[in-house]
Structure formats: C-alpha cells, structure tokens
Design a protein around this motif. Structure first.
Motif, PDB file in Angstrom:
ATOM      1  N   ASP A 138      31.115  13.542  -7.707  1.00  0.00           N
ATOM      2  CA  ASP A 138      29.872  12.753  -7.691  1.00  0.00           C
ATOM      3  C   ASP A 138      29.363  12.595  -6.257  1.00  0.00           C
ATOM      4  O   ASP A 138      28.162  12.750  -6.000  1.00  0.00           O
ATOM      5  CB  ASP A 138      30.087  11.375  -8.319  1.00  0.00           C
ATOM      6  N   ARG A 139      30.265  12.282  -5.352  1.00  0.00           N
ATOM      7  CA  ARG A 139      29.898  12.108  -3.951  1.00  0.00           C
ATOM      8  C   ARG A 139      29.353  13.424  -3.375  1.00  0.00           C
ATOM      9  O   ARG A 139      28.338  13.438  -2.657  1.00  0.00           O
ATOM     10  CB  ARG A 139      31.115  11.646  -3.146  1.00  0.00           C
ATOM     11  N   ALA A 140      29.998  14.533  -3.726  1.00  0.00           N
ATOM     12  CA  ALA A 140      29.540  15.839  -3.246  1.00  0.00           C
ATOM     13  C   ALA A 140      28.170  16.162  -3.831  1.00  0.00           C
ATOM     14  O   ALA A 140      27.288  16.679  -3.131  1.00  0.00           O
ATOM     15  CB  ALA A 140      30.550  16.918  -3.620  1.00  0.00           C
ATOM     16  N   ALA A 141      27.982  15.835  -5.108  1.00  0.00           N
ATOM     17  CA  ALA A 141      26.683  16.096  -5.739  1.00  0.00           C
ATOM     18  C   ALA A 141      25.597  15.237  -5.080  1.00  0.00           C
ATOM     19  O   ALA A 141      24.480  15.723  -4.818  1.00  0.00           O
ATOM     20  CB  ALA A 141      26.757  15.809  -7.237  1.00  0.00           C
ATOM     21  N   ARG A 142      25.917  13.964  -4.817  1.00  0.00           N
ATOM     22  CA  ARG A 142      24.946  13.091  -4.143  1.00  0.00           C
ATOM     23  C   ARG A 142      24.648  13.598  -2.740  1.00  0.00           C
ATOM     24  O   ARG A 142      23.488  13.607  -2.301  1.00  0.00           O
ATOM     25  CB  ARG A 142      25.467  11.652  -4.096  1.00  0.00           C
ATOM     26  N   ALA A 143      25.694  14.045  -2.043  1.00  0.00           N
ATOM     27  CA  ALA A 143      25.493  14.573  -0.690  1.00  0.00           C
ATOM     28  C   ALA A 143      24.648  15.838  -0.741  1.00  0.00           C
ATOM     29  O   ALA A 143      23.751  16.027   0.100  1.00  0.00           O
ATOM     30  CB  ALA A 143      26.841  14.847  -0.029  1.00  0.00           C
ATOM     31  N   GLU A 144      24.902  16.691  -1.710  1.00  0.00           N
ATOM     32  CA  GLU A 144      24.115  17.919  -1.851  1.00  0.00           C
ATOM     33  C   GLU A 144      22.662  17.582  -2.170  1.00  0.00           C
ATOM     34  O   GLU A 144      21.738  18.174  -1.605  1.00  0.00           O
ATOM     35  CB  GLU A 144      24.713  18.798  -2.966  1.00  0.00           C
ATOM     36  N   ALA A 145      22.451  16.613  -3.062  1.00  0.00           N
ATOM     37  CA  ALA A 145      21.083  16.208  -3.390  1.00  0.00           C
ATOM     38  C   ALA A 145      20.390  15.631  -2.164  1.00  0.00           C
ATOM     39  O   ALA A 145      19.204  15.915  -1.910  1.00  0.00           O
ATOM     40  CB  ALA A 145      21.107  15.199  -4.534  1.00  0.00           C
ATOM     41  N   GLU A 146      21.118  14.804  -1.419  1.00  0.00           N
ATOM     42  CA  GLU A 146      20.540  14.216  -0.198  1.00  0.00           C
ATOM     43  C   GLU A 146      20.213  15.311   0.809  1.00  0.00           C
ATOM     44  O   GLU A 146      19.155  15.288   1.456  1.00  0.00           O
ATOM     45  CB  GLU A 146      21.518  13.195   0.397  1.00  0.00           C
ATOM     46  N   LEU A 147      21.104  16.295   0.947  1.00  0.00           N
ATOM     47  CA  LEU A 147      20.860  17.406   1.866  1.00  0.00           C
ATOM     48  C   LEU A 147      19.618  18.186   1.438  1.00  0.00           C
ATOM     49  O   LEU A 147      18.781  18.537   2.276  1.00  0.00           O
ATOM     50  CB  LEU A 147      22.088  18.321   1.903  1.00  0.00           C
ATOM     51  N   GLN A 148      19.494  18.433   0.147  1.00  0.00           N
ATOM     52  CA  GLN A 148      18.317  19.148  -0.350  1.00  0.00           C
ATOM     53  C   GLN A 148      17.044  18.340  -0.085  1.00  0.00           C
ATOM     54  O   GLN A 148      16.013  18.890   0.320  1.00  0.00           O
ATOM     55  CB  GLN A 148      18.454  19.426  -1.866  1.00  0.00           C
ATOM     56  N   ARG A 149      17.139  17.023  -0.304  1.00  0.00           N
ATOM     57  CA  ARG A 149      15.974  16.166  -0.063  1.00  0.00           C
ATOM     58  C   ARG A 149      15.590  16.193   1.403  1.00  0.00           C
ATOM     59  O   ARG A 149      14.415  16.341   1.766  1.00  0.00           O
ATOM     60  CB  ARG A 149      16.265  14.728  -0.511  1.00  0.00           C
ATOM     61  N   VAL A 150      16.608  16.083   2.284  1.00  0.00           N
ATOM     62  CA  VAL A 150      16.336  16.086   3.728  1.00  0.00           C
ATOM     63  C   VAL A 150      15.762  17.440   4.133  1.00  0.00           C
ATOM     64  O   VAL A 150      14.802  17.507   4.916  1.00  0.00           O
ATOM     65  CB  VAL A 150      17.612  15.743   4.523  1.00  0.00           C
TER      66      VAL A 150
END
Length: 166
Positions: A120-132
C-alpha cells in the motif's frame, strides 16, 4: 516373605504336634476311664477336623497365587505410572507444539499485514510520484509556453490550434 512362610510352617507343625499329643492322650484316657468313652468319638472327629484345617493351612501356605497376583498388580501399577508420565509428557509436548503453531501463525499474519502495508505504501508512493511528475510536466510545459510567448516564438502547433486571425 519367605521367612514368614517358614514361620507359618513351624507354627503349623507345632499346632499339629500339640493336637496329636492331646488327641492321643484323650483317646488313652477314654480307654482307661469309661466315663469319658462317650467323648472319644467327638474328640477324634474334632482332631480330624483340625488336621483337615491344618492341611488347608498348608495348602494356603503353598498357594502363591495371591503373591503372584500382588506382584502382577504392582508391576501393572508401575507400568500405569510410567504410561501416565509418558502421557503427561506427550500432552505437554502437544501443548507446546500447539503454542508454537499459534505463534507461527500469528507471525505469518503479522508478516502478511506488514507486506500488505508495504505494498500500500509503495502504491501510494508510486501514485504520489506520478502526480508530482505530471504536475512538474505541466509546470514545465507552462513555463515553455510562457517563454515562447515572451520571446515571440510560437510553435507550429500553436498556429494550427486556433489563431485564425489572417
């Protein structure tokens, strides 16, 4: 136990001998005195019963079935105690194995939870990275457009997009 048997044999021999002497004396008195002649058959019968009892006592003394049964019972009791101890040990081992299995299951569940949290943390980090990245890309595009507009350069795509003033 053996010396006790010999003591019983000795006691039975003494009683038998005393009875034989008393019986012989009473029979001799019965022959000598006519008044007690009536008692002679009773005395002989009683002494016969006593001798039969003596034989029975000797038979009981020689019969070691009760002793053997007692030995078997003691042996069986010892085996029973041994089996109880083994059963208790097996029960303790079973409980310990059960506790270890429960602990392993809890640890596996915790590990699965941790792995799920990490995913979940990796998915959130990946989503945040994509957003950034998307935000930065838009920002860069916006800066490039402003720079082109400031310098007066218009990209060829911009002419096609909607500036039909000519």
């Amino acid at each position: 136990m053996v010396s006790e048997k010999y003591k019983l044999y000795a006691l039975a021999f003494v009683i038998y001998s005393a009875t034989a002497v008393v019986t012989a004396t009473l029979q001799a008195l019965a022959i000598r005195y006519e008044e007690i002649a009536v008692l002679a058959p009773i005395i002989t019968t009683l002494s016969g019963n006593f001798l039969g009892g003596f034989a029975l006592v000797l038979g009981i003394l020689r019969d070691d079935r009760a002793e053997k049964q007692r030995e078997r019972a003691d042996k069986a009791e010892g085996e029973n105690q041994k089996l109880k101890r083994q059963n208790e040990e097996y029960r303790r081992q079973y409980e310990l194995a059960q506790q270890q299995a429960e602990l392993a299951q809890q640890q596996a569940e915790q590990e699965r939870d941790r792995a799920a949290q990490e995913r979940d943390r990796a998915a959130r980090a990946e989503a945040e990275l994509q957003r950034v990245r998307a935000e930065r890309e838009r920002e860069m595009e916006e800066r490039i457009r402003r720079l082109e507009a400031f310098t007066g350069l218009t990209p060829p795509e911009a002419d096609d997009t909607g500036n039909d003033t000519q």
